[in-house]
Design an enzyme around this catalytic site. Structure first.
Site: not given
Length: 373
Positions: A92-95, A216, A266, A304, A306, A309, A335
């Protein structure tokens, strides 16, 4: 080097499955990207992330700029080598962090002056500096430096932030030309005003080479407002590039986002709530630390696959969490990330079967989503 192909469009919803080719591998969309803020997804190794099905991760420009510094990462051979991750990385830009974490900041046409949240020292990030940091980190996808106006901002303030974001985008775009092996995603802003969102999209798209982001949203507004903005934007997206909805990671928003044309997501949600003792399941969130699970010797979620589990029970993980053992947070993080990857796999199958709207109606009522608006 960068290419996006649409493989299937759902006849019922218009949602799509795609293939996004990058220098560090191919990403199948829709995709959820775990967040590795400090060049690590908290409590998990790269090998574990791969086992969970993670195709791409996100790291944070602001945090890596402050510690250890982008020069250190560059000397290590770039972020991929520094953290031993050989798949795609988005930075990401850090903004957003400049605006959300810095107590003292001054936004100007040139950039943002702020005080470090670590030691209070004075720092400055301009659009060019944001790109320079990301170039040193060597991520596959760089994000443009933007101004995310806060929820509740007036129309005038939201327009000001949008115009500043567009001006900064032009400067980011010029700087990004220096490293053609990295791609720049521009960011659509405009708060919860549909006309600003549409205007921002029209003026932002010319800068998009193979990807565009919506920023945003998921910053405190009611979810129905987020969906309204995504509905307004959908007719304007390019068809031949991925669309990334920033900071969204709850199951219902991922499903609704894909229905509205989004390909990439994300969020820190799965690992953050894991550290607080909460598990994501298709039957709703489970607060594992609660006494309800003291003698529950079943897996976190039936079905699941994972590691947690397959090998441990709710009772054991509850014990670990309440004893402040690190393994508890690790198992729940595994998980929760696997849950979101399983969710996107089920979304893809519903798209293949042309029944994503039916899938939404079946799944979302069961989720009992955190903070449902």
């Amino acid at each position: 080097m960068y290419k996006y192909e649409v493989l299937k469009v759902c006849k019922q919803s218009g949602a799509r499955i795609g293939r996004f080719t990058t220098p560090h591998g191919v990403i199948e969309t829709p995709v959820f990207m775990p967040v590795g803020t400090n060049a690590t997804v908290k409590a998990l190794s790269p090998e574990e992330l791969k086992e969970l099905g993670s195709q791409i991760i996100l790291s944070n420009t602001y945090h890596l700029f402050l510690r250890p510094g982008e020069d250190i990462v560059k000397k290590a051979g770039g972020l991929h080598k520094f953290m031993n991750w050989d798949r795609p990385i988005l930075t990401d830009s850090g903004g957003f962090q400049v605006f959300s974490l810095a107590k003292l900041r001054r936004i100007t046409e040139d950039g943002v002056a702020f005080n470090s949240h670590i030691d209070g020292s004075e720092k400055f990030i301009s659009p060019e500096k944001s790109i320079e940091i990301q170039q040193a980190l060597g991520s596959d996808i760089m994000m443009a430096f933007d101004w995310c106006s806060e929820i509740g901002a007036s129309y005038e303030k939201s327009r000001e932030a949008m115009e500043r974001t567009l001006a900064w985008l032009d400067r980011c775009h010029k700087k990004a030309q220096e490293t053609p092996r990295q791609i720049l995603f521009p960011i659509i802003q405009g708060n919860i005003f549909a006309d600003l969102r549409i205007e921002s999209a029209k003026r932002t798209i010319p800068y998009a080479r193979c990807g565009i982001a919506v920023g945003g949203l998921s910053v405190g507004e009611p979810k129905h407002k987020m969906y309204e903005m995504l509905d307004a934007l959908r007719p304007y997206y390019p068809e031949d590039m991925p669309r990334y909805l920033m900071g969204v990671g709850s199951a219902d928003c991922i499903v609704e986002g894909v229905i509205r044309g989004i390909d990439m997501f994300d969020c820190v949600l799965p690992t953050r709530i894991a550290r607080n003792g909460t598990a994501l399941t298709f039957e709703g969130d489970l607060t594992i630390r609660n006494a309800t699970f003291k003698e529950d010797f079943t897996p976190i979620e039936d079905g699941c696959d994972c590691y947690a589990c397959r090998n441990y029970t709710r009772a054991y993980i509850r014990h670990l969490v309440n004893a402040d053992e690190i393994l508890g947070a690790r198992l729940l993080s595994m998980h929760n990330i696997r849950f979101l990857h399983r969710l996107t796999a089920q979304i893809k199958q519903a798209i293949i079967e042309d029944r994503l709207l039916d899938f939404r109606d079946e799944v979302i009522p069961k989720l009992k989503i955190r903070g449902q608006a």
